[in-house]
Design a protein around this motif. Structure first.
Motif, PDB file in Angstrom:
ATOM      1  N   ALA A  51       5.991   9.851  -4.964  1.00 39.29           N
ATOM      2  CA  ALA A  51       5.193  11.186  -6.012  1.00 39.29           C
ATOM      3  C   ALA A  51       6.685  11.296  -6.334  1.00 39.29           C
ATOM      4  O   ALA A  51       6.142  12.028  -7.806  1.00 39.29           O
ATOM      5  CB  ALA A  51       4.607  11.762  -5.069  1.00 39.29           C
ATOM      6  N   LEU A  73       2.596   4.765  -4.733  1.00 37.88           N
ATOM      7  CA  LEU A  73       2.291   6.030  -4.963  1.00 37.88           C
ATOM      8  C   LEU A  73       3.197   6.833  -4.295  1.00 37.88           C
ATOM      9  O   LEU A  73       3.146   8.203  -4.644  1.00 37.88           O
ATOM     10  CB  LEU A  73       1.125   6.205  -5.389  1.00 37.88           C
ATOM     11  CG  LEU A  73       0.001   5.194  -6.956  1.00 37.88           C
ATOM     12  CD1 LEU A  73      -1.215   5.649  -6.883  1.00 37.88           C
ATOM     13  CD2 LEU A  73       1.554   6.423  -7.622  1.00 37.88           C
ATOM     14  N   ASP A  74       2.128   7.181  -2.747  1.00 34.95           N
ATOM     15  CA  ASP A  74       3.049   8.439  -1.864  1.00 34.95           C
ATOM     16  C   ASP A  74       4.149   8.334  -1.695  1.00 34.95           C
ATOM     17  O   ASP A  74       4.923   9.583  -1.789  1.00 34.95           O
ATOM     18  CB  ASP A  74       2.108   7.820  -0.672  1.00 34.95           C
ATOM     19  CG  ASP A  74       0.914   8.255  -0.388  1.00 34.95           C
ATOM     20  OD1 ASP A  74       0.155   9.515  -1.486  1.00 34.95           O
ATOM     21  OD2 ASP A  74       0.139   7.708  -0.090  1.00 34.95           O
ATOM     22  N   LYS A  75       4.687   6.833  -1.359  1.00 34.17           N
ATOM     23  CA  LYS A  75       6.014   6.970  -1.382  1.00 34.17           C
ATOM     24  C   LYS A  75       7.103   6.645  -2.710  1.00 34.17           C
ATOM     25  O   LYS A  75       8.292   8.483  -2.619  1.00 34.17           O
ATOM     26  CB  LYS A  75       6.801   5.420  -1.100  1.00 34.17           C
ATOM     27  CG  LYS A  75       6.406   4.868   0.192  1.00 34.17           C
ATOM     28  CD  LYS A  75       7.022   2.987   0.550  1.00 34.17           C
ATOM     29  CE  LYS A  75       6.483   2.866   1.624  1.00 34.17           C
ATOM     30  NZ  LYS A  75       6.716   1.462   1.578  1.00 34.17           N
ATOM     31  N   GLU A  87       1.083  -1.406   0.465  1.00 32.75           N
ATOM     32  CA  GLU A  87       0.046  -0.077  -0.138  1.00 32.75           C
ATOM     33  C   GLU A  87       1.287   1.435  -0.094  1.00 32.75           C
ATOM     34  O   GLU A  87       1.815   1.411   0.510  1.00 32.75           O
ATOM     35  CB  GLU A  87      -0.608  -0.132   0.969  1.00 32.75           C
ATOM     36  CG  GLU A  87      -1.628  -1.744   1.014  1.00 32.75           C
ATOM     37  CD  GLU A  87      -3.161  -1.146   1.464  1.00 32.75           C
ATOM     38  OE1 GLU A  87      -3.814  -0.557   1.548  1.00 32.75           O
ATOM     39  OE2 GLU A  87      -4.101  -1.410   1.433  1.00 32.75           O
ATOM     40  N   ASN A  88       0.434   2.636  -0.158  1.00 26.53           N
ATOM     41  CA  ASN A  88       1.229   3.060  -0.731  1.00 26.53           C
ATOM     42  C   ASN A  88       2.448   3.586  -1.587  1.00 26.53           C
ATOM     43  O   ASN A  88       3.343   4.225  -0.701  1.00 26.53           O
ATOM     44  CB  ASN A  88       1.435   4.139   0.922  1.00 26.53           C
ATOM     45  CG  ASN A  88       0.385   4.267   1.739  1.00 26.53           C
ATOM     46  OD1 ASN A  88      -1.021   4.429   1.107  1.00 26.53           O
ATOM     47  ND2 ASN A  88       0.454   4.304   2.876  1.00 26.53           N
TER      48      ASN A  88
END
Length: 109
Positions: free
Chosen positions: A65, A61-63, A58-59
């Motif tokens: 970006a 994309l946040d890592k 999960e996440n």
């Protein structure tokens, strides 16, 4: 945003200097810069989402970006500079024009 305006300005200027339509080429340079960024960002985002579903991570994309944005901006610069490079080339003008022969004379003499 500043770079997008600069690509549009230099696309307009180079197009007018080489005898092309400046407004059209400014739009082409601007859309090449912005469009490449959008396409790269979208493609990488979809790829990460597909991988994250398979890995149950999960996440992602946040890592990543910032890295995605940097790659997209570099791609935008490359496409913008390719448009400017194309506009910098002068069109080939050939002086090999030969006049056609005169029309035939059918007056009988």
């Amino acid at each position: 945003m500043i770079f997008a305006i600069l690509f549009a300005y230099y696309g307009y200027k180079k197009a007018n200097d080489s005898g092309r339509n400046g407004i059209v080429w400014a739009i082409v340079a601007l859309s090449a810069f912005i469009g490449t960024q959008l396409i790269i960002g979208l493609a990488i985002g979809i790829a990460i989402l597909l991988v994250s579903d398979e890995l149950n991570a999960e996440n992602l994309l946040d890592k990543y970006a910032v890295l995605i944005n940097i790659v997209a901006i570099i791609g935008g610069f490359i496409s913008g500079f390719l448009v400017l490079w194309y506009l910098g080339r002068t069109p080939k003008i050939t002086d090999d024009y030969v006049e056609p022969p005169p029309p035939p004379n059918f007056s009988g003499s």
